[in-house]
Design an enzyme around this catalytic site. Sequence first.
Site, PDB file in Angstrom:
ATOM      1  N   SER A  91       0.863  -1.194   0.000  1.00  0.00           N
ATOM      2  CA  SER A  91       0.000   0.000   0.000  1.00  0.00           C
ATOM      3  C   SER A  91       0.889   1.230   0.000  1.00  0.00           C
ATOM      4  CB  SER A  91      -0.869   0.008   1.258  1.00  0.00           C
ATOM      5  OG  SER A  91      -1.504   1.265   1.404  1.00  0.00           O
ATOM      6  N   TYR A 115      -1.263  -0.501  10.382  1.00  0.00           N
ATOM      7  CA  TYR A 115      -1.420  -1.036   9.012  1.00  0.00           C
ATOM      8  C   TYR A 115      -0.277  -0.549   8.130  1.00  0.00           C
ATOM      9  CZ  TYR A 115      -3.531  -1.184   4.279  1.00  0.00           C
ATOM     10  OH  TYR A 115      -3.769  -1.362   2.941  1.00  0.00           O
TER      11      TYR A 115
END
Length: 248
Positions: free
Chosen positions: A143, A157
């Site tokens: 990501s 995350y």
Amino acid sequence: MKKVLIVTGGSRGIGAATAKLAATQGYAVCVNYLRNQQAADAVVAEIQALGGTAIAMQADLSVEAQVLALFHRVDLELGPVTALVNNAGILEKQSSLLDMDQSRLQRVFAANVMGPMLCAREAVKRMSVKFGGTGGAIVNVSSVASLLGAPGEYIDYAASKGALDSFTIGLSKEVADQGIRVNSVRPGFIYTDIHASGGEPRRVDRIKDAIPMKRGGQPEEVAQAILWLLSDQASYATGTFIDLAGGR
Ligand code: NAP
């Protein structure tokens, strides 16, 4: 040569788009999922309706025994894996570090880091020319959060994706002379269900005006890059990252 692909988290979002695109390119596909059997079965049915080969398999990839069972079943039903997309990933409610307890950190790192590492290990055992395999390709779905840090939303995350990026670099070098390429995509703001897990289903629409291209992305736009990295067209690419975030 038979192309056999495992897409982790293939039941929804980016994983489902990847599974469906791969099937049109001749891969036999294992659609892994965690809970949503209906969604996984729908992806498999769509592939089969177009004449492709696919199976759905439940496995929680943060549990080693379930990773082993997944690869074993693929060996039996589709043949040895030649391509792996480590796509399954989770995030939890938007919050600051102050509100993150250890169990949350364990869940996020188990799903986003340990699961992909265990899956890659099982894939390498089967792909490596060192062990009699015919080579293969792995794509890790990271990501842009690994670069941006996701402050105030989910730095856990983001940190897990940073670890995944380091893993991509390290493994790519470790297996480069064994016929295996290891690459990564870093999506940005893609329209999927994952934002609801963070407590903000419409997050992409809130953020989109700050994206240089002024729009969110579609899962299919990420899938195209994944399939290119898996393909022979990317034969000299390993340890590389494609950012799919509309600019940053
Ligand atoms: P999503 O729509 O929430 O789908 C997640 C998928 O992962 C589902 O198929 C889910 O299975 C599966 N899954 C979750 N935990 C699992 C586990 N422990 N074991 C096996 N499967 C598991 O997610 P997405 O947005 O498509 O995201 C896919 C990947 O892209 C993730 O790694 C995510 O971090 C990354 N990414 C997404 C975005 C974005 O904007 N969407 C941006 C950057 C990166 P069930 O259907 O059974 O629940």
